[in-house]
Structures are given as structure tokens and as C-alpha cells.
Write a protein that holds these residues in place. Structure first.
Motif, short mmCIF file in Angstrom:
data_model
loop_
_atom_site.label_atom_id
_atom_site.label_comp_id
_atom_site.label_asym_id
_atom_site.label_seq_id
_atom_site.Cartn_x
_atom_site.Cartn_y
_atom_site.Cartn_z
N ALA A 81 -4.37 11.23 6.36
CA ALA A 81 -3.24 10.86 7.18
C ALA A 81 -3.45 9.28 6.95
O ALA A 81 -4.64 8.67 6.94
N ALA A 82 -2.14 8.72 6.96
CA ALA A 82 -2.21 7.25 6.59
C ALA A 82 -0.98 6.53 7.62
O ALA A 82 -0.01 7.40 7.90
N LEU A 83 -0.95 5.44 8.13
CA LEU A 83 0.16 4.63 8.74
C LEU A 83 1.10 4.05 7.50
O LEU A 83 0.78 3.58 6.46
N ALA A 84 2.35 4.33 7.72
CA ALA A 84 3.40 3.54 6.79
C ALA A 84 4.50 3.34 7.82
O ALA A 84 4.41 3.53 8.79
N GLU A 85 5.50 2.62 7.31
CA GLU A 85 6.76 2.12 8.04
C GLU A 85 7.29 3.49 8.60
O GLU A 85 7.62 4.37 8.16
N GLY A 86 7.25 3.18 9.69
CA GLY A 86 7.88 4.12 10.82
C GLY A 86 6.96 5.06 11.30
O GLY A 86 7.34 6.06 12.12
N GLY A 87 5.71 5.18 11.03
CA GLY A 87 4.45 5.90 11.75
C GLY A 87 3.49 6.52 10.75
O GLY A 87 3.14 5.86 9.81
N ALA A 88 3.13 7.63 11.01
CA ALA A 88 2.07 8.32 10.20
C ALA A 88 2.80 9.44 9.33
O ALA A 88 3.73 9.95 9.72
N LEU A 89 2.07 9.50 8.33
CA LEU A 89 2.46 10.60 7.42
C LEU A 89 0.96 11.04 6.26
O LEU A 89 0.19 10.49 6.49
N THR A 90 1.28 12.24 5.67
CA THR A 90 0.34 12.62 4.85
C THR A 90 0.32 11.91 3.28
O THR A 90 1.53 11.84 3.03
N ARG A 91 -0.74 11.55 3.11
CA ARG A 91 -0.65 10.52 1.69
C ARG A 91 -1.64 11.31 0.64
O ARG A 91 -2.88 11.71 1.12
N LEU A 92 -1.47 11.18 -0.33
CA LEU A 92 -2.16 11.53 -1.46
C LEU A 92 -2.70 10.36 -2.25
O LEU A 92 -1.64 9.76 -2.76
N THR A 93 -3.87 10.13 -2.44
CA THR A 93 -4.57 8.87 -3.17
C THR A 93 -5.24 9.55 -4.34
O THR A 93 -6.18 10.22 -4.30
N ARG A 94 -5.14 8.64 -5.22
CA ARG A 94 -5.87 8.82 -6.55
C ARG A 94 -6.91 7.59 -6.72
O ARG A 94 -6.50 6.56 -6.43
N ALA A 95 -8.11 8.10 -7.10
CA ALA A 95 -9.23 7.08 -7.23
C ALA A 95 -10.26 7.29 -8.56
O ALA A 95 -10.12 8.57 -9.06
N ARG A 96 -11.04 6.53 -8.72
CA ARG A 96 -11.94 6.81 -9.89
C ARG A 96 -13.32 6.56 -9.09
O ARG A 96 -13.70 5.54 -8.43
N LEU A 97 -14.29 7.78 -9.44
CA LEU A 97 -15.59 7.40 -8.80
C LEU A 97 -16.39 6.57 -9.76
O LEU A 97 -16.44 6.75 -11.17
N SER A 98 -17.01 5.48 -9.18
CA SER A 98 -18.02 4.57 -9.80
C SER A 98 -19.11 5.33 -10.66
O SER A 98 -19.63 6.21 -10.43
N ALA A 99 -19.55 4.60 -11.56
CA ALA A 99 -20.70 5.12 -12.65
C ALA A 99 -21.94 5.52 -11.74
O ALA A 99 -22.54 6.67 -12.16
N ASP A 100 -22.04 4.76 -10.82
CA ASP A 100 -23.37 5.21 -9.86
C ASP A 100 -23.29 5.81 -8.75
O ASP A 100 -23.94 6.27 -8.07
N ALA A 101 -21.67 6.28 -8.67
CA ALA A 101 -21.37 7.09 -7.57
C ALA A 101 -21.51 6.68 -6.17
O ALA A 101 -22.02 7.37 -5.18
N THR A 102 -21.41 5.16 -6.07
CA THR A 102 -21.57 4.85 -4.76
C THR A 102 -20.22 4.16 -4.27
O THR A 102 -20.03 3.60 -3.31
N ALA A 103 -19.31 4.35 -4.94
CA ALA A 103 -17.95 3.67 -4.60
C ALA A 103 -16.82 4.33 -5.26
O ALA A 103 -16.80 5.06 -6.45
N LEU A 104 -15.57 4.04 -4.64
CA LEU A 104 -14.27 4.44 -5.33
C LEU A 104 -13.57 3.31 -6.12
O LEU A 104 -13.67 2.08 -5.35
#
Length: 382
Positions: free
Chosen positions: A117-140
Motif C-alpha cells: 500500500a502506498a500514498l499517491a496523489e488523491g489517497g492510497a493505492l496498491t503499488r508494485l515495486t521492483r528492486a535488486r537485493l544487494s550482494a550482501d543481502a542487507t539492502a534493496l
């Protein structure tokens, strides 16, 4: 005196999001069920409302926590500190950091997808986010928004849907469920609105040209199916390639559906349930041109995450569909033959509100409990 809408929203939130109940320890010894004997053990603790999970190739487990944290659980059950770089979420009601799925080429790309769930203009919505897991698996890293299920809605923080499934052949496309956002159920029937749908997307959020509504000026091309209320389970059936979804009904009428291209699943024009205050939503249980569910539950089970079992540890469970049930808490096992459900068994009734079920790399089942002091339980052969 609160308005009727406020009372209904509060009741729906309590039923589907869940309060905090006293923790019940897992049963000691062997649990004997219809098709398999198993033991239940606590695999990990110290999680706040865990919601989604994904196993890394090395056996570690990434788990989301609804308030907005992502953690990594080692094979021995040790839970990491929260990973850095997690996107901001709207953590309220049923919203927050919800599902997670690894890209099919994760060993090479280290890409993963989050639904929240994320905030956007007008209120809240469902959001799909893409990321990469760091090599040491401690961060996106390289975190970016793939899709917002617009339009945003100012009122209410319920019914985000938010389950992700990659198609089994090649993994070029992903499917995402979105809820109707509760306040205006008819959004599920609108083809210019992404609420109350199952969406089919390219990994970059683009519209595949063979989607049923691609190229239409009056419809969103991302839509694969519509007329959904609150689908929180999404899984492909091994051997058939069929996409199955579990869906919350209102008061009565939880559904299990096979998701078909361009199909209308009826909500709120067709339903097997009534509103939370007992009022009639629709007199119709079925209608021409609308897809009937494979199975309906009244009283409800509040079906959340689902998984087909296709491993070796429990041979007599192969091909079965498991459903994490929140209300009348249980792990629901369905015997499935093709497109038919031929049997049902309730496992571990009352033990915990189960939010998701995963099949681990060794073939054991892992259950995420929707508790303030959340746990990951593991089912292994008895």
C-alpha cells in the motif's frame, strides 16, 4: 454515533486484518491427518504481522512485515535486522508492506518485486515495486515503481489485494491481484480502473499486446480479469498452468477461482454473501457472462495466501492446494483433480491466523502467522 459506513469499515478491518490474540504453542508430537502425519515446529519468531515470503536459492527466506519492514531468515531460524532501502508504505488498516516475489532469473539479476500500500496523489493505492537485493543481502537497491493501481482512493485503508505470481513458462509476465478498496465496490466492474482486478504485466510494467483489453481506449490494458473483491491468494497449478486465486467474500461467500483471460468474476453484481451489517448486496449468485467460483465458503474462512504442493517430502499431498485461513483459523488442504476440488481438510484449527503458506526448498510447508508477535511455523514429516 459512528456512521453505518464507519461501523462496516471497522468490522471489516478487524475481521480481515486481524487483532492480536494470545499465542497458542504448536502441538507437541506427531499430528495425524487424513493424508499425512507431520510435526509442527516454530522456525522463526520476532516478526510483526508477517505477510509475504520468498525463498532465496541458498535456502534463506525473505519475509515482509506489514508495518513496512523486510527481513531475512537464515536456515537455522535466525532473523536479520530490517533490510535497508525498503520503499515507504502506507501502514494502516489492512495496508502496509505485503507480498514479495523473486524474479525467475533472480540468481543472475537479483531482482525481486514487492506489492504494498502506498500514498499517491488523491489517497492510497496498491503499488508494485521492483528492486535488486544487494550482494550482501542487507539492502534493496535500484528501487523503482513499476505500477500504481490507480485511481488512488482518499477514504479507507482496506482491500489492497496485493499477491504476485510469475507465469511458469519463461516468467516473462507477472500477475498481480488488486482489491476493490472496499468503499466503492463497483470499482471492480470498471475497466478504466485497476481496483478489483487481476493484472498481467511485463516485468517493466508494460502491457503485453495479447492482454484481453490491450489497445482499447475505454479500458486499462493491464487488466487480465475483473469483478474481484479482495483476492489475497494467487498460484499457478503445476502440470496445467492454470492460475488459481483465493478471494475474500463479505459476510459469507469466500471464493476459490480459476482466473481466465478477460473473465468477469461478478463482484458486486454477483455474490454468495451479504454485507457485514446483514443487508443484501445482490440477490444473484450467478449470472450469464460471469465466471462461477470453483468453491465457496459460508461461513467464511478468510482465505489469504495459497500454494500448490509439488514436492517429495509429503508424497500424498502432491497436487494439493493449501490455503492460509485467517478467520476460523486453519490451514486448509484441498484435494484437486484438474479443475475440480474433490476433498477438503482443515489442519491445525485455531492454532493461529495464517496469512501465507509457502513450500520450502526441502519440501516442508512454512506458515506465516498474522500476529503482533508473528511467527514462521514449519511442517515436516512425522
Amino acid at each position: 454515533m459512528p456512521s453505518r459506513l464507519a461501523r462496516v469499515v471497522l468490522l471489516a478491518t478487524l475481521l480481515a486484518a486481524g487483532g492480536t490474540c494470545a499465542q497458542t504453542p504448536p502441538p507437541a508430537g506427531v499430528v495425524r491427518s487424513e493424508a499425512a502425519d507431520f510435526r509442527v515446529e516454530v522456525f522463526a519468531t520476532g516478526l510483526e504481522h508477517p505477510w509475504g515470503g520468498a525463498f532465496l536459492p541458498d535456502g534463506r527466506l525473505l519475509v515482509t512485515e506489514r508495518p513496512g519492514r523486510l527481513r531475512l531468515i537464515a536456515p537455522d531460524g535466525r532473523v536479520s535486522a530490517p533490510l535497508a532501502g525498503v520503499p515507504a508504505v502506507e501502514a494502516g488498516g489492512q495496508g502496509g508492506l505485503l507480498d514479495i516475489a523473486l524474479a525467475p532469473d533472480f540468481p543472475a539479476s537479483r531482482e525481486l518485486f514487492l506489492c504494498h500500500a502506498a500514498l499517491a496523489e488523491g489517497g492510497a493505492l496498491t503499488r508494485l515495486t521492483r528492486a535488486r537485493l544487494s550482494a550482501d543481502a542487507t539492502a534493496l537497491e535500484a528501487v523503482r515503481t513499476v505500477l500504481d493501481a490507480t485511481p488512488a482512493q482518499a477514504r479507507g485503508r482496506n482491500h489492497f489485494g496485493c499477491r504476485i505470481a510469475f507465469e511458469p513458462e519463461g516468467g516473462r509476465h507477472l500477475f498481480l491481484s488488486t482489491g476493490d478498496r472496499f468503499v466503492e465496490a463497483r470499482r471492480a466492474q470498471r475497466l478504466d480502473d485497476l481496483a478489483g482486478k487481476v493484472l498481467r504485466l511485463a516485468r517493466d510494467g508494460g502491457v503485453p499486446p495479447d492482454n484481453p483489453f490491450a489497445g482499447r481506449g475505454d479500458a486499462r490494458g493491464e487488466i487480465w480479469s475483473y469483478g474481484h473483491r479482495h483476492p489475497q491468494g494467487l498460484a499457478f497449478q503445476p502440470g496445467t498452468g492454470l492460475l488459481w486465486a483465493s478471494e475474500f467474500g463479505p459476510r459469507g461467500g469466500d471464493e476459490l477461482n480459476i482466473i481466465r483471460r478477460g473473465a468477469n468474476y461478478g463482484w458486486p453484481l454477483v455474490t454468495h454473501g451479504v454485507d457485514y451489517d446483514g443487508s443484501v448486496i445482490s440477490e444473484r449468485r450467478s449470472a450469464p457472462g460471469m465466471e462461477d467460483p470453483v468453491r465457496v465458503w459460508t461461513p467464511v474462512i478468510s482465505p489469504s495466501g495459497i500454494a500448490f504442493y509439488d514436492a517429495e517430502a509429503f508424497p500424498r499431498w502432491r497436487g494439493n492446494l493449501f490455503i492460509a485461513a485467517l478467520n476460523r483459523p486453519a490451514l486448509v488442504r484441498l484435494a484437486v483433480e484438474g479443475e475440480r476440488v474433490t476433498g477438503e481438510e482443515r489442519l491445525l484449527p485455531g492454532l493461529a491466523r495464517f496469512r501465507h503458506v509457502l513450500v520450502g526448498p526441502e519440501g516442508f510447508l512454512y506458515l506465516l502467522t498474522d500476529e503482533r508477535a508473528g511467527r514462521v511455523l514449519r511442517l515436516r514429516p512425522g
